[in-house]
Design an enzyme around this catalytic site. Structure first.
Site, PDB file in Angstrom:
ATOM      1  N   ASP A   1       0.745  -1.257  -0.007  1.00  0.00           N
ATOM      2  CA  ASP A   1      -0.065  -0.006  -0.200  1.00  0.00           C
ATOM      3  C   ASP A   1       0.845   1.267   0.014  1.00  0.00           C
ATOM      4  O   ASP A   1       0.494   1.986   0.558  1.00  0.00           O
ATOM      5  CB  ASP A   1      -0.772   0.103   1.095  1.00  0.00           C
TER       6      ASP A   1
ATOM      7  N   GLY B   1      -3.977  -4.877  -4.589  1.00  0.00           N
ATOM      8  CA  GLY B   1      -5.152  -3.881  -4.959  1.00  0.00           C
ATOM      9  C   GLY B   1      -4.438  -2.668  -5.390  1.00  0.00           C
ATOM     10  O   GLY B   1      -3.617  -2.040  -4.832  1.00  0.00           O
TER      11      GLY B   1
END
Ligand code: IMP
Length: 430
Positions: free
Chosen positions: A13, A40
Site C-alpha cells: 500500500d 489492489g
C-alpha cells in the site's frame, strides 16, 4: 536498456499503482511476477479510476502487453470477473494485450475456503490475510500437487490431478470439520472457466526473452511489500510469496541480468494491514490523523490500515535486501500541517541498540523505536511539481530520509494525479 522492477519497500500500500502507471506509459511490456488477486492497485487515468487486483497495470493502456508470470497464483474466476469489470469501463483485455504463463498455479475454491477457515478459527494462528486463498495455493505449488493453467488444456489427465489434490485437501477438511469435496465439483469449477482463460496461455518466459532481445522495455510490477516477503518479512505475518526484487527473475522466467533498475516505492510514513509487529505504530490522534489524511483503507478488503511514523531502519533493510537503486517517495502531503515529525533511526532491544529488525518473532515484538524529531511544515506539498514548490522543511525531511536509508529519491509523488510527480532520475535510463 534498463528494465525496471518496482517493489514496495514497506508492508504494501505504498502507492505503487500511480508510479507503475507512470512507468507503464514508458514501458512496452508490464509483468506481474508474484502474488495474486490479494493486491489492489488503483490507477487514475484521465480522471477515470481503475481498480486492478490481478491484471498487470499496462492492460489499461493501448499498445502495451501485460504478462502474468509463473510466480503468480491465478484465480481463473477472479480473472474473468476483473476482465469483465474493465470491459464495463471500456477497456478490452484480449490475448492481444494479455498473456499468462502456462505454468502458472491456479487458486481454487478449496484454497479460499481453507484460508478463510484458518483465519476465522480462534487457534491463535490468525495472520490477517485477504482471504483470497493465496497461502494455500502456494502451499500446494510447493507440495507439488497444484493444478496449473496448462492442466486445463489436458482434460484426460485433469481428473487424476484433482483427485491427488483432493486426497490432501479432504484430509484437511475432515480435520477442520468441513464437508469433503468431490472430484466432479472441482472439475466443473475448472472446466466452466477453461475456455475463457486458455486463450491467454503462452510460453511467457520465451516471449519475454524475445521482447527483451528486441529491445523492448519491460516493467516488472511487484505486489505487496518487501516486509511481507515469505523469507525476509515479518514471518509468520507475511504473504506466501517472495516480494523482493529477485523474484522478478524467478517469477517471470528471465535471468537476473534482465533487471536493470530496482525502484522501491516508499510511503513518507508507515502503514500495515493485518496482524504482526509494527514498531512505529501510532494508536493516538496522530495515527488517526495519518489514517484520515492518507485515506488509509484497503483497496481489496476495505480494512482500516494501521498507521505510524516513517521507519528508516526497516526501509534501509529493504533497500539492502532488494538492491533498491532509488525510491519513489509517496504521500508526503499527508504530513502537511504537523508541528513535528518523527523518524525511527534505530531500535533498542532489551536496552541494547540495534540497526536492523531481528528475524526472531519474539524480538520483533519487543524492539523499541528510537526517534529523531524534525520540525514539520505549515505550507502544502500537495501537487508540487518541482523542488522549488516544496516548503524548506519538507525538502529537509526528504533529504534526511535519503541519508538514513542509503538510497536516493528518484521520484517524488505529491498527489494521486500522475502529473504531480517530481522526477529526479529516470528508472528507464537508456
Ligand atoms: P495474504 O497475502 O492474503 O495471504 O495475506 C497475508 C498478509 O499480507 C496479510 O497481512 C495481508 O494484509 C497482507 N497483504 C496481502 N496483500 C496485500 C496488499 O496488496 N497490500 C497490503 N497488504 C497485503
Amino acid at each position: 536498456m534498463a528494465n525496471v522492477v518496482v517493489v514496495g519497500s514497506q508492508w504494501g500500500d505504498e502507492g505503487k499503482g500511480k508510479i507503475v502507471d507512470w512507468l507503464s506509459e514508458r514501458a512496452d511490456v508490464v509483468v506481474r511476477f508474484q502474488g495474486g488477486h490479494n493486491a489492489g492497485h488503483t490507477l487514475v487515468i484521465d480522471e477515470v479510476s481503475y481498480k486492478l487486483s490481478l491484471l498487470p497495470s499496462g492492460v489499461v493502456r493501448p499498445g502495451k502487453l501485460g504478462v502474468i508470470g509463473n510466480g503468480v497464483v491465478l484465480d481463473p474466476h477472479a480473472l474473468v470477473a476483473e476482465i469483465g469489470r474493465l470491459a464495463a469501463q471500456g477497456v478490452s483485455v484480449t490475448p492481444e494485450n494479455l498473456r499468462i504463463a502456462e505454468n502458472c498455479t491456479l487458486i481454487l475454491s478449496v484454497h479460499r475456503e481453507l484460508d478463510q477457515k484458518r483465519e476465522s478459527s480462534n487457534s491463535g494462528t490468525k495472520i490477517g490475510t485477504t482471504g483470497r486463498g493465496i497461502g494455500p495455493a502456494y502451499e500446494d505449488k510447493v507440495g507439488r500437487r497444484a493444478i496449473r493453467l496448462m492442466d486445463l488444456a489436458e482434460p484426460s489427465i485433469l481428473p487424476a490431478k484433482i483427485e491427488r489434490l483432493l486426497a490432501h485437501h479432504n484430509a484437511l477438511r475432515r480435520g477442520l470439520g468441513q464437508p469433503e469435496v468431490a472430484v466432479e465439483t472441482l472439475l466443473e469449477e475448472l472446466t466452466s472457466v477453461a475456455d475463457k482463460v486458455l486463450p491467454f496461455m503462452d510460453v511467457t518466459w520465451r516471449l519475454l526473452d524475445q521482447r527483451r532481445r528486441a529491445g523492448d522495455r519491460i516493467l516488472f510490477e511487484g505486489a505487496q511489500g518487501a516486509l511481507l516477503d515469505i523469507d525476509h518479512g515479518t514471518y509468520p505475518f507475511v504473504t506466501s510469496s517472495n516480494t523482493v526484487s529477485g523474484q522478478a527473475a524467478t517469477g517471470s522466467g528471465l535471468g537476473p541480468g534482465a533487471i536493470g533498475y530496482v525502484l522501491g516505492i516508499t510511503k513518507a510514513y508507515t502503514t500495515r494491514v493485518g496482524e504482526g509487529p509494527f514498531p512505529t505504530e501510532l494508536t493516538d490522534e496522530i495515527g488517526d490523523f495519518l489514517g484520515t489524511q492518507g485515506h488509509e483503507f484497503g483497496t481489496v478488503t476495505g480494512r482500516k490500515r494501521r498507521c505510524g511514523w516513517f521507519d528508516a531502519v526497516l526501509v534501509r533493510q529493504t533497500v539492502q535486501v532488494s538492491g533498491i537503486d532509488g525510491i519513489a517517495l509517496t504521500k508526503l502531503d499527508v504530513l502537511d500541517g504537523l508541528d513535528e515529525i518523527k523518524i525511527c533511526v534505530k531500535y533498542l532491544l532489551d536496552g541494547k541498540e540495534i540497526d536492523h529488525l531481528p528475524a526472531s518473532q519474539a524480538d520483533q515484538a519487543r524492539v523499541v523505536p528510537v526517534y529523531e524529531t524534525l520540525e514539520g511544515w505549515q505550507g502544502t506539498t500537495r501537487g508540487a511539481r518541482s523542488w522549488a514548490d516544496l516548503p524548506a522543511q519538507a525538502v529537509k525531511y526528504v533529504r534526511h530520509v535519503e541519508e538514513l536509508i542509503g538510497a536516493p529519491v528518484a521520484m517524488l509523488s505529491t498527489s494521486p494525479e500522475r502529473e504531480d510527480t517530481i522526477l529526479v532520475q529516470d528508472p528507464f535510463r537508456d
